[in-house]
Every structure is written in structure tokens, then in C-alpha cells.
Design a protein around this motif. Structure first.
Motif, mmCIF file in Angstrom:
data_model
loop_
_atom_site.group_PDB
_atom_site.id
_atom_site.type_symbol
_atom_site.label_atom_id
_atom_site.label_comp_id
_atom_site.label_asym_id
_atom_site.label_seq_id
_atom_site.Cartn_x
_atom_site.Cartn_y
_atom_site.Cartn_z
ATOM 1 N N LYS A 35 37.737 17.696 17.979
ATOM 2 C CA LYS A 35 38.342 17.992 19.276
ATOM 3 C C LYS A 35 37.478 19.024 19.983
ATOM 4 O O LYS A 35 37.185 20.080 19.430
ATOM 5 N N ARG A 36 37.111 18.675 21.188
ATOM 6 C CA ARG A 36 36.238 19.565 21.939
ATOM 7 C C ARG A 36 36.921 19.990 23.235
ATOM 8 O O ARG A 36 37.504 19.180 23.945
ATOM 9 N N TYR A 37 36.877 21.277 23.529
ATOM 10 C CA TYR A 37 37.307 21.794 24.833
ATOM 11 C C TYR A 37 36.047 21.986 25.670
ATOM 12 O O TYR A 37 34.935 21.941 25.123
ATOM 13 N N PRO A 38 36.210 22.229 26.966
ATOM 14 C CA PRO A 38 35.007 22.328 27.803
ATOM 15 C C PRO A 38 33.962 23.314 27.257
ATOM 16 O O PRO A 38 32.774 23.062 27.361
ATOM 17 N N LYS A 59 48.534 20.532 17.063
ATOM 18 C CA LYS A 59 48.863 19.852 18.322
ATOM 19 C C LYS A 59 48.331 18.423 18.329
ATOM 20 O O LYS A 59 48.965 17.521 18.904
ATOM 21 N N ALA A 99 50.774 16.505 16.303
ATOM 22 C CA ALA A 99 52.053 16.319 17.009
ATOM 23 C C ALA A 99 51.928 15.421 18.230
ATOM 24 O O ALA A 99 52.927 15.070 18.855
ATOM 25 N N LEU A 115 50.254 16.223 21.034
ATOM 26 C CA LEU A 115 50.179 16.991 22.278
ATOM 27 C C LEU A 115 48.745 17.127 22.772
ATOM 28 O O LEU A 115 48.513 17.471 23.930
ATOM 29 N N LEU A 116 47.793 16.892 21.885
ATOM 30 C CA LEU A 116 46.379 16.865 22.275
ATOM 31 C C LEU A 116 45.789 15.561 21.760
ATOM 32 O O LEU A 116 46.208 15.045 20.717
ATOM 33 N N GLN A 117 44.849 15.042 22.497
ATOM 34 C CA GLN A 117 44.216 13.784 22.090
ATOM 35 C C GLN A 117 42.866 14.092 21.450
ATOM 36 O O GLN A 117 41.996 14.680 22.092
ATOM 37 N N PRO A 118 42.664 13.706 20.190
ATOM 38 C CA PRO A 118 41.383 13.994 19.524
ATOM 39 C C PRO A 118 40.230 13.252 20.195
ATOM 40 O O PRO A 118 40.429 12.205 20.810
ATOM 41 N N ASP A 119 39.038 13.824 20.050
ATOM 42 C CA ASP A 119 37.850 13.135 20.557
ATOM 43 C C ASP A 119 37.290 12.185 19.511
ATOM 44 O O ASP A 119 36.472 11.322 19.826
ATOM 45 N N GLY A 120 37.683 12.381 18.263
ATOM 46 C CA GLY A 120 37.218 11.481 17.213
ATOM 47 C C GLY A 120 38.025 11.706 15.943
ATOM 48 O O GLY A 120 38.748 12.694 15.824
ATOM 49 N N MET A 124 38.234 15.984 25.828
ATOM 50 C CA MET A 124 36.962 15.830 26.541
ATOM 51 C C MET A 124 36.622 14.362 26.760
ATOM 52 O O MET A 124 36.157 13.984 27.811
ATOM 53 N N LYS A 125 36.882 13.568 25.711
ATOM 54 C CA LYS A 125 36.575 12.143 25.816
ATOM 55 C C LYS A 125 37.426 11.517 26.923
ATOM 56 O O LYS A 125 36.935 10.753 27.738
ATOM 57 N N ILE A 126 38.714 11.911 26.921
ATOM 58 C CA ILE A 126 39.626 11.359 27.926
ATOM 59 C C ILE A 126 39.185 11.789 29.321
ATOM 60 O O ILE A 126 39.196 10.999 30.253
ATOM 61 N N ARG A 127 38.763 13.047 29.432
ATOM 62 C CA ARG A 127 38.322 13.531 30.736
ATOM 63 C C ARG A 127 37.120 12.722 31.220
ATOM 64 O O ARG A 127 37.069 12.308 32.384
ATOM 65 N N LEU A 174 56.271 16.083 25.642
ATOM 66 C CA LEU A 174 55.251 15.250 24.995
ATOM 67 C C LEU A 174 55.565 14.983 23.527
ATOM 68 O O LEU A 174 55.111 13.991 22.963
ATOM 69 N N GLU A 191 47.622 15.730 28.054
ATOM 70 C CA GLU A 191 47.643 16.824 27.086
ATOM 71 C C GLU A 191 48.345 18.038 27.682
ATOM 72 O O GLU A 191 48.480 18.161 28.891
#
Lengths: 235, 270, 254
Positions: free
Chosen positions: A15-18, A51, A54, A56-61, B1-4, C83, C251
Motif C-alpha cells: 500500500k502506497r500513499y502519495p 484498514k 477491514a 477501508l483502504l484499497q491495497p495496491d498489490g 495510489m493504484k486506484i488514483r 465503509l 477509501e
């Protein structure tokens, strides 16, 4: 071992944030019936991991399986998630919060909720907006413990609350946890008094797992408490 | 990030399509469109008046350059003459003769404009009506304000301005310039030679232009309505809007038409 | 159904205070203008202002509320709760739509009720023009219903714009505005493309349905719905798309 025999399986979760990579390929498998401590300093990725589980966050992989189910509405029904932040509707009364939650989960135990309400010393007619932070933390815990959800996720349940509330929460967890049918993950960066709760622990640092295993085994192997081990690892 | 990233990519793709659509496909030239909504109100049938009082004004044109008529609930007839006299026959319409005694047509002159309207000042049109039959010297500027009735102009030479509502308007044979602002009712402008400015709402209109030296330059906007006829127009049709432009001959005389919630039939005679 | 009703009740409860507050302010304002007019301080034409002002303000308020009901979930972190719920995303969106429609209905009733209560006398002239009370009720209902339909579609576009802006996460206001433009354009395309398929639909003679002829025999008001079918279908599709995106891709704030 088949995936469905595990309460939670996470494979190579990213999971990556900006500005930061919060999870860098985390893999864990949690058997049913245990309380796991997800330990790490602030920013280590504990909350992000919970998260993601649960929904609430979508994983990137990577992959997540809850009782063999991929992230889905069905999986959400099996999870009781207590986030660190206040997620309660402030205009509701305690009773309304319980009724609202009860409507969505078939595993809601009305009787247990009543007992917990009494044990946590909360007035059902009190408005959420009038509750202290400790009271709100206790109320959030009731929402999770009044269910027989197979997977309970508690994100920093002891963060920033008074010692008496902390004791009540710990006691509440010990009283209500049904080891034969439930699995619990408690994330915290303050191991201290809560060490007694954990059957197993995962040490998470900067999005990767440093150490994981049965709590008793780790104590034996390293010859120190989990709290001391935590301090040494994250010194 | 992927979704964005995926979301941004989809938005970017849609933006490219949107811009391309606006740039290359919108509005679709030459496509004829029909409005999905048609709204029209015919002139109300007013109460029948049983009494009338007529006043006749005959004035030499002299220094008079323009004429203003304000009427309602009646009939206006207007035509040009070769003479030099202005003749206004004004008829007040009412329920009874006693009632009509309270009213009169008031004439006033100011800055070269002579005007006729119902008096006294407190008079209101629903109580009575006012019709005109007018002959004006050719070349004069005439403004007609009229509601709830009919306006008929024949063989007019000069500058004519019609401000009408809920009326049947017919202009047959005009040389000079014509300006019409109308709401509700119907408008027929036939054998018009010269510039035309026509604003219309909620009515059906027919325009027949006579071929003139210099030709016409058309600018037509129709909103929630239809545009037909043989005028050489290039139409741009959007969902509920038609924009059209074109020229006939050298395109000297401007023909500007704006219509909403109605139909426009624009033709050039042979 | 029980879950959906809980969501609706939650949203209704959340909008209760602002709606009651605005309704109260409106009625007080109308009563104040009525008082001033009655005692000759203000000209009777000011009464029009008392009706026109809320009528002009309410649509803006309702648009703001459509946006605000979603925004507050993120601002107050209650989106965690939403959510995490095991319910379809469209039910969450529909619950908000329903509660906003109730809000619209209350404000509509306040406008109509307040006008009748405080400015009933001014309506005398209007009463003389219309044919009967049943005519007014009938057409009043259709005005309400048409407004409700327009407002509902507006809510759907706002919800889609908001949800997509949350998926982008940056410059959310601009993104939402742009999504709104693109969604409207797509709906317009759908309307144009699908219109030929529905040409067979009959022209609806609304002037007869609304009994406008009773006002003036010359009124003709017809509607051919072919051009709008695509618009409606696209709007419905956007509604379910919003629900899907909310459930699977949106999210919490991080």
C-alpha cells in the motif's frame, strides 16, 4: 493448511500513499482462536494493514483473505473493526449507536451488549457528543465485543485514554473474547500492560515485518518480555 | 495510489473524448433536430365588448417623425399612404356606453413623436379595449404596443417596431426596416423587404422575405423549438437549441431572429 | 430492508436540525414580512419578496446539503462506519438520496404552507384565475414531483462527482466539478444516441393531463420523451456506478 482454516491470510500486501510506501509486501497468516498483537512504532503501517483488511483502504498489490473470503461485503460481515479515530455519529445517543450497529450484523448479541454497557459504565441515554474520549473508546469496544464476529480488529484501542478506561477495556476484552470461535488483532505502539493479552505478536516496522511468532516462544527464545523485546527492536 | 492512477487515467481519457466531441462533433452541422417540448399559447379569447366609442385624429405630418400606438384587447390596422397626413381612428371598446364615458384616447407630442394611448392615466386595459385603424405617410417611424388582440399591417413603408404579446400579428408587404418583439400568439411577416430583428417566445411564426438588392445576412437562434423553411441556413443543432446562419445574395441586410419555445418558418420568396 | 431503513433514519436524523432550523427561519421571516405589511410599514409588494427569497435560496441550500451529507461523513470520520458496513454501496447512496428528498419535501411544504398561512389574501387574485382547488392540488403535486425528479438527478450527479473526487484524493473540489461536467456530457451523449430507439413513444399532451386547457383553451404543451430516455437511463447508471465505486474503491482519509 487450507486458507479457510486461517482467520486471516495476507500475502505480499502493498500500500502506497502519495509520499510514503506504508506496506512493502507484508505477509501473515493468523490461525483462528488467538489474540495477536500487531506491534510497531507510529507510522510503521499497523493501522494501514488493519484498514486494508477491514476494507477501508484499497491495497495496491497483494492478497487478503478473511476466513477464506476475498475482500467483499461477505468478508465485512465477519469483521468487527474498531478504528483509532472517533467514528461515531456524535448526535446519536449510546442506545442509538448500539441499535444502529445491531441492525447491520446478524451476529449481534443484544444481551451481551447490555452487559457490556453496564460493565463499561455507560449511560445508554447519553449523547455521544457528551462522552469523554475514554468513554467513546469503551463504546467503540462494545460495538465489537457485543458481536460474535470471527475476526476482531482493534486499532490502537488504548491510545490517549485514561488508565481506568484502559483497564476496563483490557478486562472487557478478556471477559468477552471467545477463543474457540474468534480471532483478534490488537495494534498498539504501547505494549506495556497489554502484553498479557497476546497469544502471538507481529512486529511491523516501516511497512515490513521484523519479527513474528508465538508470544511465549519469543519470550523463551529471547529471554525477555515482549515489551522489552519491542523496546530493543525499535530502539 | 493504484486506484488514483486508474481514476485519473479514465478521467483523462474522458476529457480527451469530451474535448474532441466539443471540437469536432458538436454541434452537428446540418442535422435537423426536433424539440422534445412544444409549448404554445394562442391569444386569449377576451370578453366580447358591446359598446364602442371612436375618436378620429387627423394631423399633418409636418415635423412629426414617429408615431407610437399603445393598445390592447382590440385590433390594430396600419398601412402607409402616399399622402402627408396622419390619420388615426381610435376606438375604445367596453361593456356599456356609460362605462366608456370615463375613458378617452389621449394624444401627446414630444420631440417629434406623436403618441396615442388610453386615458385617463388610471385606466386599465382589462376593463376596456382599444383598437386603432391608422394611415401614416410613407417613411415614418411607427411603434405599436399591443396585447391580447390582433395587429395587421399592410403595405408599410418606413420603420416599424411591434411590441406585442398574446396577439395575432400579420405584416403583409413592408419596405424599410422591421423590428418585432413578441410573446405568445402567432406572427406572420410576409413580403418583407429590408432588415429584420425578430425576438419571439411561445408562438409560431412565419417569415417570408422578398428578394432585395444586397440580399440578407441571417443569424437565427431557436431554443426549444423548430426551424424550417427555404432560407439558405447552415444549422448547428444541439439537444434543445438550433443556431443557424447564412447569407442570401451579398448578405447586406441583417435578419436576426431569436425564438424560444416556438416554431420559426423562414423563407425567401422567388 | 431493515438495514436500508436504518441508514435512511440515520441520514434523516442527521438532517433534522438543519432542516428544522431553515424551516423555522423561513416561517419567522414570512411572519415578519406579513407583520410589516399588515401594519403598513412595508408596501404589500414586499410580500412577494417573502415568498421569492426562500424559493430562490432553497435550491442552493439543497445542492449544498447534497454535497455536505457526504462531506461530513469524511470530515467527522463516520465514513469508517459506513465503509465497514456489510451493505451494498447503492443502499448507502440511496439512503442519502431519500433523506435529501424528504428534506426537499419539507422545504416545499414550508414554502407552500407559509405562503398560504401568511399571504393567503394575496392569492385571491390567483384563485380567481384557476378553475378549482382540485386543479391547484393536482398541478401543485406535479410541480412538486417534477422538482423532486430534477433534484434527485442532481443529487446523483453530486454523489458521483464527490465519490470520484475522493478516489483521486487531490484538488477534490476541482475534480468533483470536472466529473460533474463529464458526467453531464456522457448523459447528454446517451440521450442523443438512444433517442432514435425511443422515437416510437407517443407524444404526451401535457396540457390535457395538467388540465391547462381549463385556464385557456389556446394552451398547447406537448412533450416527446424520446430525447430524455437516454438521460434518465444514464442517470440511473451513474447512481449504481456511484454505489459500486463507494463500496469497492473509495477509501477513508489518510
Amino acid at each position: 493448511m487450507r486458507a479457510s482454516e486461517q482467520a486471516l491470510v495476507v500475502r505480499d500486501l502493498r500500500k502506497r500513499y502519495p509520499k510514503v510506501e506504508a506496506l512493502k509486501g507484508v505477509s501473515i497468516a493468523l490461525p483462528k482462536g488467538e489474540i495477536w498483537g500487531l506491534l510497531g512504532p507510529n507510522g510503521s503501517g499497523k493501522s494501514t494493514l488493519l484498514k486494508c483488511v477491514a476494507g477501508l483502504l484499497q491495497p495496491d498489490g497483494g492478497e487478503i483473505e478473511v476466513l477464506g473470503l476475498p475482500p467483499s461485503r461477505e468478508a465485512k460481515a465477519e469483521i468487527a473493526f474498531v478504528p483509532e479515530v472517533d467514528t461515531l455519529y456524535r448526535w446519536m445517543t449510546v442506545r442509538q449507536v448500539l441499535d444502529f450497529t445491531a441492525a447491520f450484523y446478524q451476529d449481534w448479541q443484544e444481551e451481551t451488549a447490555g452487559e457490556l454497557l453496564e460493565f463499561m459504565r455507560l449511560d445508554p441515554e447519553a449523547k455521544v457528543s457528551s462522552l469523554s474520549k475514554g468513554m467513546r473508546a469503551r463504546l467503540k469496544l462494545i460495538l465489537a465485543l457485543a458481536r460474535t464476529a470471527p475476526l476482531i480488529l482493534l486499532d490502537e484501542p488504548f491510545s490517549g485514554i485514561d488508565p481506568s478506561s484502559r483497564d476496563r477495556i483490557v478486562e472487557g476484552i478478556i471477559r468477552q473474547f471467545k477463543g474457540e470461535e474468534q480471532t483478534m488483532i490488537i495494534s498498539t505502539h504501547a505494549v506495556g500492560d497489554t502484553e498479557q493479552l497476546f497469544d502471538a505478536v507481529v512486529f511491523l516496522d516501516e511497512g515490513t515485518i521484523n519479527l513474528q511468532g508465538n508470544a511465549e516462544d519469543l519470550r523463551t527464545r529471547w529471554g525477555k518480555s515482549i515489551n522489552d523485546l519491542f523496546k530493543e527492536v525499535f530502539a | 495510489m493504484k486506484i488514483r492512477r486508474i481514476t485519473l487515467a479514465i478521467l483523462a481519457l474522458l476529457t480527451v473524448l469530451f474535448v474532441a466531441d466539443m471540437r469536432y462533433f458538436q454541434p452537428r452541422r446540418g442535422r435537423s433536430g426536433q424539440p422534445s417540448v412544444r409549448f404554445q399559447v394562442e391569444p386569449s379569447r377576451v370578453a366580447h365588448f358591446h359598446a364602442e366609442k371612436t375618436q378620429v385624429f387627423t394631423r399633418p405630418q409636418g415635423s412629426l417623425s414617429s408615431l407610437m400606438l399603445s393598445g390592447a384587447l382590440g385590433h390594430v390596422e396600419l398601412r402607409s399612404t402616399d399622402g402627408t397626413e396622419l390619420v388615426v381612428r381610435a376606438t375604445i371598446l367596453g361593456e356599456t356606453e356609460e362605462e366608456l364615458a370615463r375613458f378617452e384616447v389621449v394624444e401627446s407630442v414630444s420631440n417629434g413623436e406623436i403618441s396615442y394611448k388610453l386615458g385617463p392615466q388610471t385606466a386599465q386595459f382589462p376593463e376596456v379595449g382599444l383598437s386603432f385603424a391608422v394611415e401614416v405617410p410613407a417613411g415614418m417611424e411607427v411603434t405599436v404596443k399591443h396585447s391580447y388582440g390582433s395587429v395587421e399591417v399592410e403595405d408599410f413603408v418606413g420603420f416599424l417596431r411591434l411590441l406585442t404579446s398574446f396577439s395575432q400579428v400579420t405584416v403583409t408587404g413592408l419596405q424599410g426596416s422591421l423590428s418585432v418583439e413578441n410573446q405568445f400568439g402567432s406572427v406572420e411577416l410576409l413580403d418583407i423587404s429590408g432588415p429584420l430583428a425578430f425576438e419571439d417566445a411561445f408562438s409560431n411564426s412565419t417569415v417570408l422575405l422578398s428578394p432585395v438588392d444586397g440580399g440578407y445576412n441571417f443569424q437565427v437562434d431557436v431554443t426549444n423549438g423548430s426551424l424550417t423553411g427555404n432560407a439558405p441556413l447552415e444549422k448547428e443543432v444541439r439537444q434543445n437549441m438550433i443556431k443557424a446562419q447564412g447569407t442570401h445574395g451579398e448578405g447586406v441586410h441583417p435578419v436576426v431572429i431569436e425564438s424560444s419555445f416556438g416554431s420559426v418558418n423562414l423563407n425567401i420568396g422567388r | 430492508m431493515k438495514r436500508f431503513l436504518k441508514l435512511v433514519l440515520k441520514d434523516l436524523e442527521g438532517s433534522r436540525l438543519p432542516t428544522l432550523f431553515l424551516s423555522g427561519i423561513t416561517l419567522v421571516f414570512m411572519a415578519f414580512v406579513r407583520y410589516k405589511v399588515s401594519f403598513g410599514s412595508w408596501h404589500s409588494q414586499m410580500s412577494v419578496l417573502a415568498v421569492a427569497l426562500p424559493t430562490a435560496f432553497f435550491p442552493l441550500w439543497l445542492i449544498w446539503r447534497s454535497f455536505q451529507t457526504l462531506r461530513s461523513e469524511w470530515r467527522e470520520d463516520t465514513v469508517y462506519t459506513l465503509l465497514a458496513l456489510p451493505v451494498p454501496g447503492w443502499q448507502v447512496m440511496l439512503a442519502k438520496l431519500v433523506s435529501l428528498c424528504v428534506e426537499y419535501s419539507v422545504l416545499f411544504a414550508v414554502t407552500v404552507g407559509g405562503t398560504s398561512l401568511f399571504f393567503g389574501g394575496l392569492l385571491d387574485e390567483l384563485w380567481s384565475m384557476v378553475s378549482s382547488l382540485s386543479w391547484v392540488v393536482w398541478n401543485g403535486f406535479w410541480v412538486y414531483a417534477a422538482g423532486l425528479a430534477v433534484y434527485s438527478s442532481l443529487i446523483i450527479y453530486i454523489q458521483l462527482a464527490f465519490v470520484v473526487s475522493k478516489m483521486v484524493g487531490k484538488v477534490q473540489g476541482l475534480v468533483a466539478l470536472w466529473v460533474w461536467v463529464l458526467a453531464s456530457w456522457l448523459a447528454d451523449k446517451a440521450a442523443v444516441l438512444l433517442a432514435p430507439l425511443f422515437r416510437w413513444l407517443p407524444t404526451l399532451r401535457l396540457h390535457e393531463f395538467l388540465r391547462l386547457n381549463e385556464l385557456d383553451s389556446g394552451i398547447v404543451f406537448e412533450w416527446h420523451p424520446a430525447g430524455q430516455i437516454g438521460l434518465v437511463l444514464a442517470t440511473v447508471a451513474f447512481f449504481f456506478l456511484t454505489g459500486y465505486l463507494f463500496e469497492h474503491y473509495v477509501e477513508i482519509n489518510e
